[in-house]
Write a protein that holds these residues in place. Structure first.
Motif, PDB file in Angstrom:
ATOM      1  N   ARG A  36       0.547   8.044   3.251  1.00  0.00           N
ATOM      2  CA  ARG A  36      -0.714   7.618   2.638  1.00  0.00           C
ATOM      3  C   ARG A  36      -0.975   8.395   1.350  1.00  0.00           C
ATOM      4  N   ALA A  37      -0.660   9.689   1.350  1.00  0.00           N
ATOM      5  CA  ALA A  37      -0.876  10.497   0.155  1.00  0.00           C
ATOM      6  C   ALA A  37      -0.022  10.000  -1.008  1.00  0.00           C
ATOM      7  N   VAL A  38       1.213   9.623  -0.698  1.00  0.00           N
ATOM      8  CA  VAL A  38       2.088   9.080  -1.743  1.00  0.00           C
ATOM      9  C   VAL A  38       1.547   7.744  -2.239  1.00  0.00           C
ATOM     10  N   GLY A  39       1.180   6.858  -1.319  1.00  0.00           N
ATOM     11  CA  GLY A  39       0.628   5.563  -1.708  1.00  0.00           C
ATOM     12  C   GLY A  39      -0.624   5.709  -2.537  1.00  0.00           C
ATOM     13  N   ALA A  40      -1.519   6.625  -2.122  1.00  0.00           N
ATOM     14  CA  ALA A  40      -2.765   6.846  -2.852  1.00  0.00           C
ATOM     15  C   ALA A  40      -2.499   7.373  -4.261  1.00  0.00           C
ATOM     16  N   HIS A  75      -9.087   2.315   4.633  1.00  0.00           N
ATOM     17  CA  HIS A  75      -8.305   1.148   5.048  1.00  0.00           C
ATOM     18  C   HIS A  75      -7.300   0.683   3.992  1.00  0.00           C
ATOM     19  N   GLY A  76      -7.705   0.582   2.740  1.00  0.00           N
ATOM     20  CA  GLY A  76      -6.819   0.082   1.702  1.00  0.00           C
ATOM     21  C   GLY A  76      -5.593   0.946   1.491  1.00  0.00           C
ATOM     22  N   ILE A  77      -5.728   2.241   1.720  1.00  0.00           N
ATOM     23  CA  ILE A  77      -4.605   3.148   1.528  1.00  0.00           C
ATOM     24  C   ILE A  77      -3.551   2.937   2.615  1.00  0.00           C
ATOM     25  N   GLY A  78      -3.973   2.490   3.797  1.00  0.00           N
ATOM     26  CA  GLY A  78      -3.023   2.238   4.870  1.00  0.00           C
ATOM     27  C   GLY A  78      -2.019   1.162   4.505  1.00  0.00           C
ATOM     28  N   GLU A  79      -2.466   0.121   3.833  1.00  0.00           N
ATOM     29  CA  GLU A  79      -1.561  -0.942   3.403  1.00  0.00           C
ATOM     30  C   GLU A  79      -0.560  -0.407   2.381  1.00  0.00           C
ATOM     31  N   ALA A  80      -1.020   0.427   1.445  1.00  0.00           N
ATOM     32  CA  ALA A  80      -0.118   1.022   0.459  1.00  0.00           C
ATOM     33  C   ALA A  80       0.909   1.915   1.143  1.00  0.00           C
ATOM     34  N   ALA A  81       0.468   2.677   2.150  1.00  0.00           N
ATOM     35  CA  ALA A  81       1.382   3.563   2.870  1.00  0.00           C
ATOM     36  C   ALA A  81       2.472   2.771   3.572  1.00  0.00           C
ATOM     37  N   SER A  82       2.098   1.662   4.186  1.00  0.00           N
ATOM     38  CA  SER A  82       3.077   0.839   4.888  1.00  0.00           C
ATOM     39  C   SER A  82       4.106   0.272   3.919  1.00  0.00           C
ATOM     40  N   ARG A 162       0.518  -7.423  10.571  1.00  0.00           N
ATOM     41  CA  ARG A 162       1.435  -7.355   9.430  1.00  0.00           C
ATOM     42  C   ARG A 162       2.119  -5.995   9.374  1.00  0.00           C
ATOM     43  N   ARG A 163       1.338  -4.941   9.557  1.00  0.00           N
ATOM     44  CA  ARG A 163       1.906  -3.597   9.494  1.00  0.00           C
ATOM     45  C   ARG A 163       2.874  -3.348  10.649  1.00  0.00           C
ATOM     46  N   ASP A 164       2.525  -3.809  11.842  1.00  0.00           N
ATOM     47  CA  ASP A 164       3.422  -3.650  12.988  1.00  0.00           C
ATOM     48  C   ASP A 164       4.773  -4.311  12.712  1.00  0.00           C
TER      49      ASP A 164
END
Length: 210
Positions: A36-40, A75-82, A162-164
């Motif tokens: 998540r930190a990388v995605g953010a 929540h939005g950062i979770g999608e970027a992390a995935s 989607r993430r799963d």
């Protein structure tokens, strides 16, 4: 003492990991926060989420002991992390950092999606924490609302699905239980019941290795 906890989003693995770390006096790392930190960081820099060189550069500078869980759990950062989590070079860089964290001091509790299979295959205890999708969606929606956000269970369920799928189907370190992991289904469990079950599993695993 190394404890590996894996499972899909909103299964309860993070809460259990923090409780177990406090119970056994160990450090804790939510490895999902590293992605998540990388995605953010990529989002903040307006970089593409498939820019692997930029992602690796961010990963190499992360302070794993000072990740802001409140901010990174949005929540939005979770999608970027995935999305960034599918990049092999980034995963390799972060896995090296995660292993180094775990092997410092008396041990650690790490939670994520590939801890028992890739990051800490030698962990003393491995748990794969899960719950049915509808339960997980309700939990995540309630968490978002508790922070003042808005969320519909149906939208969260679609996002988790989607993430799963992405996590389970990726070529590198897919989400799956380690062969020697204990399955803990938290559907219908409150946190205290799940925690006591997890402690019993960890103590049993330690006794078997003694």
């Amino acid at each position: 003492m190394l404890i590996a906890i894996d499972g899909p989003a909103a299964s309860g693995k993070g809460t259990l990991a923090r409780r177990l770390a406090a119970h056994y006096g160990l450090c804790h790392l939510d490895t999902g926060l590293t992605f998540r930190a990388v995605g953010a960081a990529l989002l903040a820099a307006h970089r593409a989420l498939d820019d692997e060189a930029a992602a690796v550069a961010v990963a190499e500078q992360l302070d794993l002991a000072s990740l802001d869980r409140e901010r990174l759990n949005r929540h939005g950062i979770g999608e970027a992390a995935s999305r960034v989590a599918v990049m092999p070079d980034l995963r390799s860089a972060l896995v090296s950092r995660q292993r180094a964290f775990a092997h410092t001091g008396a041990g650690a509790v790490l939670d994520g999606r590939d801890i028992g299979t890739v990051v800490l295959p030698d962990a003393a205890a491995k748990l794969f924490v899960t719950a049915d999708p509808a339960t997980r969606a309700r939990r995540r929606a309630a968490e978002i609302r508790s922070r003042g956000g808005t969320a519909r269970d149906a939208d969260i369920l679609a996002d988790l699905s989607r993430r799963d799928r992405r996590d389970a189907e990726r070529a590198v370190a897919p989400l799956k239980p380690a062969p020697d992991a204990y399955l803990l289904d938290t559907t219908g469990m409150d946190i205290e019941t799940a925690f006591r079950s997890a402690v019993d599993i960890v103590d049993q695993a330690r006794d078997e290795r003694a």
